[in-house]
Enzyme design. Structure first.
Site, PDB file in Angstrom:
ATOM      1  CB  SER A  97      -5.216 -63.334   1.485  1.00 15.55           C
ATOM      2  OG  SER A  97      -4.704 -64.812   1.071  1.00 15.55           O
ATOM      3  CG  ASP A 227      -2.749 -64.074  -6.275  1.00 11.90           C
ATOM      4  OD1 ASP A 227      -2.074 -64.883  -5.528  1.00 11.90           O
ATOM      5  OD2 ASP A 227      -3.593 -63.426  -5.400  1.00 11.90           O
ATOM      6  CG  HIS A 256      -1.504 -63.259  -2.456  1.00 10.04           C
ATOM      7  ND1 HIS A 256      -2.816 -63.612  -2.786  1.00 10.04           N
ATOM      8  CD2 HIS A 256      -1.400 -63.521  -1.104  1.00 10.04           C
ATOM      9  CE1 HIS A 256      -3.405 -63.949  -1.917  1.00 10.04           C
ATOM     10  NE2 HIS A 256      -2.772 -63.852  -0.865  1.00 10.04           N
TER      11      HIS A 256
END
Length: 276
Positions: A97, A227, A256
């Protein structure tokens, strides 16, 4: 465990496990978490003989909470200070991320010989926010809502995010792991509200296009197609196209936070890439 002090006096906390002669794997966590989010992967690679290192980004976890430096250039400089202090060479940097953005910025600028490979997992590059040059991005209003929710009631916001889109627990039929939700909240609340607030701009508005183009080492781009935080179509395929030596691996229907929900799938793939 130890700390490194950066040029502006910020103390960066890090974990460093495994044999000193082992190949170093450096993990970069997502917003607003800490090195603890990598426990599963660190134990996995440790069991395979690697040296595993993970730090808490400034303003996150156990690192100090400065008023400044909550943007990608400084995040990358902090990583440079850490890798220099530990004298790491031929390391593999794995970022999730926001940590994927940090990896892209650091690897693009790293001294020759410091980095052998990199992995971007559910990562924010090339750029998240919608603009004329990035019409498929998320509107700025989405990130304004993040900031408003954080400022109004951070503790509740840090329950709502992992309970819903982060791990895909809001999907019909999803198996909810309360421990993951609680651990996400625990990590988030250990950090500084100001750092987390400013980091939203850093992960959403930073353009990593030039960084990706400059990277010469092999890079694995791994992303789940479901995601809900960093939408697949505007991230992973575009990053892979920009990289000189990039490999795209898509995970159908994974969320995610797939490193935590599906480590039995992700970990072997990470190991295979590191060993390739």
């Amino acid at each position: 465990m130890g700390t490194v002090t950066t040029s502006d006096g910020t103390t960066i906390f890090y974990k460093d496990w495994g044999p000193r002669e082992g190949r170093p794997i450096v993990f970069h966590h997502g917003w607003p978490l800490s090195a603890d989010d990598w426990d599963n992967q660190m134990l996995f690679f440790l069991s395979h003989g690697y040296r595993v290192i993970a730090h808490d980004r400034r303003g996150h976890g156990r690192s100090s909470q400065p008023s400044t430096g909550h943007e990608m250039d400084t995040y990358a400089a902090d990583v440079e200070a850490l890798t220099g202090a530990l004298d790491l060479h031929d390391a593999v940097h794995i970022g999730h991320s926001t940590g994927g953005g940090e990896v892209a910025r650091y690897v693009a600028r790293a001294e020759p010989g410091r980095v052998a490979k990199a992995v971007l997992v559910s990562a924010v590059p090339p750029v998240m926010v919608k603009s004329e040059s990035n019409p498929g991005g998320l509107p700025i209003e989405v990130f304004d809502q993040f900031r408003a929710a954080l400022a109004a009631n951070r503790a509740q916001f840090y329950i709502d995010v992992p309970s819903g889109p982060f791990y895909g627990f809001n999907r019909d039929g999803a198996k909810v792991h309360q421990g993951l939700i609680d651990n996400w909240w625990r990590q988030g609340m250990a950090g500084a509200a100001n750092a987390h607030y400013e980091c939203i701009k850093a992960f959403s508005e930073t353009d990593f296009t030039d960084d990706l183009r400059q990277i010469d080492v092999p890079v694995l781009v791994a992303h789940g197609t479901d995601d809900q935080v960093v939408p697949y179509a505007d991230s992973a395929p575009l990053s892979a196209e920009l990289l000189k030596n990039g490999t795209l691996k898509s995970y159908e229907g994974l969320p995610h936070g797939m490193l935590s929900t599906h480590p039995e799938i992700l970990n072997p793939d990470l190991l295979a890439f590191v060993k390739s």
